[in-house]
Design a protein around this motif. Structure first.
Motif, PDB file in Angstrom:
ATOM      1  N   PHE A 144      45.481  -5.303  59.461  1.00 46.49           N
ATOM      2  CA  PHE A 144      45.015  -3.980  59.868  1.00 46.49           C
ATOM      3  C   PHE A 144      45.821  -2.949  59.076  1.00 46.49           C
ATOM      4  O   PHE A 144      46.986  -2.692  59.384  1.00 46.49           O
ATOM      5  CB  PHE A 144      45.196  -3.786  61.377  1.00 46.49           C
ATOM      6  N   THR A 145      45.190  -2.374  58.051  1.00 45.37           N
ATOM      7  CA  THR A 145      45.888  -1.483  57.127  1.00 45.37           C
ATOM      8  C   THR A 145      45.457  -0.053  57.359  1.00 45.37           C
ATOM      9  O   THR A 145      44.262   0.280  57.271  1.00 45.37           O
ATOM     10  CB  THR A 145      45.597  -1.868  55.662  1.00 45.37           C
ATOM     11  N   ILE A 146      46.423   0.805  57.666  1.00 38.70           N
ATOM     12  CA  ILE A 146      46.147   2.232  57.829  1.00 38.70           C
ATOM     13  C   ILE A 146      46.080   2.877  56.445  1.00 38.70           C
ATOM     14  O   ILE A 146      46.995   2.735  55.631  1.00 38.70           O
ATOM     15  CB  ILE A 146      47.228   2.905  58.688  1.00 38.70           C
ATOM     16  N   MET A 147      44.982   3.592  56.209  1.00 38.83           N
ATOM     17  CA  MET A 147      44.754   4.220  54.918  1.00 38.83           C
ATOM     18  C   MET A 147      44.963   5.740  55.023  1.00 38.83           C
ATOM     19  O   MET A 147      44.544   6.364  55.998  1.00 38.83           O
ATOM     20  CB  MET A 147      43.335   3.937  54.436  1.00 38.83           C
ATOM     21  N   HIS A 148      45.602   6.294  54.014  1.00 40.17           N
ATOM     22  CA  HIS A 148      45.741   7.747  53.907  1.00 40.17           C
ATOM     23  C   HIS A 148      44.691   8.248  52.926  1.00 40.17           C
ATOM     24  O   HIS A 148      44.583   7.740  51.806  1.00 40.17           O
ATOM     25  CB  HIS A 148      47.132   8.114  53.403  1.00 40.17           C
ATOM     26  N   VAL A 149      43.907   9.218  53.357  1.00 39.45           N
ATOM     27  CA  VAL A 149      42.827   9.752  52.528  1.00 39.45           C
ATOM     28  C   VAL A 149      43.179  11.174  52.123  1.00 39.45           C
ATOM     29  O   VAL A 149      43.455  12.030  52.972  1.00 39.45           O
ATOM     30  CB  VAL A 149      41.482   9.732  53.277  1.00 39.45           C
ATOM     31  N   ASP A 150      43.201  11.422  50.808  1.00 33.62           N
ATOM     32  CA  ASP A 150      43.544  12.746  50.286  1.00 33.62           C
ATOM     33  C   ASP A 150      42.644  13.038  49.091  1.00 33.62           C
ATOM     34  O   ASP A 150      42.666  12.320  48.085  1.00 33.62           O
ATOM     35  CB  ASP A 150      45.009  12.783  49.854  1.00 33.62           C
ATOM     36  N   ASP A 151      41.831  14.086  49.227  1.00 33.65           N
ATOM     37  CA  ASP A 151      40.902  14.464  48.158  1.00 33.65           C
ATOM     38  C   ASP A 151      40.015  13.287  47.740  1.00 33.65           C
ATOM     39  O   ASP A 151      39.739  13.074  46.541  1.00 33.65           O
ATOM     40  CB  ASP A 151      41.659  14.990  46.936  1.00 33.65           C
ATOM     41  N   GLY A 152      39.593  12.519  48.730  1.00 33.23           N
ATOM     42  CA  GLY A 152      38.703  11.404  48.465  1.00 33.23           C
ATOM     43  C   GLY A 152      39.385  10.140  47.994  1.00 33.23           C
ATOM     44  O   GLY A 152      38.740   9.100  47.863  1.00 33.23           O
ATOM     45  N   ARG A 153      40.692  10.215  47.740  1.00 34.20           N
ATOM     46  CA  ARG A 153      41.431   9.030  47.310  1.00 34.20           C
ATOM     47  C   ARG A 153      42.057   8.344  48.515  1.00 34.20           C
ATOM     48  O   ARG A 153      42.650   8.992  49.366  1.00 34.20           O
ATOM     49  CB  ARG A 153      42.504   9.416  46.289  1.00 34.20           C
ATOM     50  N   ARG A 154      41.938   7.018  48.568  1.00 40.31           N
ATOM     51  CA  ARG A 154      42.438   6.245  49.687  1.00 40.31           C
ATOM     52  C   ARG A 154      43.626   5.409  49.231  1.00 40.31           C
ATOM     53  O   ARG A 154      43.563   4.719  48.208  1.00 40.31           O
ATOM     54  CB  ARG A 154      41.348   5.337  50.249  1.00 40.31           C
TER      55      ARG A 154
END
Length: 236
Positions: A144-154
């Motif tokens: 279970f990997t938490i993703m950080h999304v910034d300007d469409g980049r994950r």
């Protein structure tokens, strides 16, 4: 939180099977140390669980440990000493924590959680090798990997995972990207994985190297109960 009365028995059952003992070995030991000789073993392993202990390895190692107390065998330096002439090295000591229920942690914002392999491997590539080796995400089946999304980049920031031991325990691990540590994402990822495992009817197990303050802190903050220690050395 405290464990239900039968949970310690469940933990000892899983470890008995994993170490090669009969199912009821810990219960029947009545405080006496369990031993199992395996002259083909490539490691010597000492485990203490809820007041009961077990030692496995070649017969010469069991003989060398016969006069030593559990408190001594729990020290990595002791196992290194008795195995020095056989090339004893590595592994070390780890604290064992367990839980059969945990409070549910709610994120402060909406999260993107990935269950895929590429994201976990990408996270490993961003972390120090020692941390990667200790957690062993590649050996843990459910991720279970938490993703950080910034300007469409994950980008992955934390991954918690578990694998089933003997169909009884969920053996867990958590890896956090260095720049995201001490921000609560490791605990949040661990809570997500833990509740998935609990929903599958498993008892939770957390193993943390005794010197890994971050991993120890996460276990305690989540509500895990300390239940023992595992000390191991590789041979040859």
């Amino acid at each position: 939180m405290t464990l239900e009365p039968g949970s310690a028995d469940i933990v000892q059952l899983a470890w008995a099977r994993r170490l090669g003992f009969d199912d009821g070995a810990f219960a029947a030991a009545a405080g006496e140390r369990l031993t199992r000789a395996d002259d083909a073993a490539r490691a010597v392993q000492f485990v203490r669980l809820f007041g009961n202990s077990a030692l496995t390895g070649p017969q010469w190692a069991l003989d060398a440990a016969a006069g030593l107390a559990d408190e001594e065998l729990a020290q990595h330096v002791t196992l290194l000493t008795i195995t020095r002439s056989h090339g004893g090295h590595g592994l070390g000591g780890a604290a064992l924590f367990f839980a059969d229920d945990l409070p549910l942690r709610q994120p402060s914002e909406e999260l993107t959680v990935s269950h895929g392999n590429p994201e976990a491997f990408q996270l490993e590539a961003a972390c120090p090798p020692d941390d990667v080796n200790e957690v062993g995400l590649s050996e843990l089946e459910h991720r279970f990997t938490i993703m950080h999304v910034d300007d469409g980049r994950r980008a992955p920031v934390a991954c918690a995972a578990y694998t089933e031991w003997e169909g009884i325990l969920a053996h867990m691990g958590v890896l956090v990207a260095p720049e995201w540590r001490r921000r609560g994402v490791g605990s949040l990822a661990a809570s997500i994985a833990a509740h998935e495992a609990l929903a599958s009817g498993l008892t939770l197990q957390w193993r943390a190297e005794v010197s890994n303050k971050g991993s120890l802190a996460i276990a305690r903050s989540l509500g895990f109960t300390a239940g023992g220690i595992q000390t191991s050395v590789l041979l040859g």
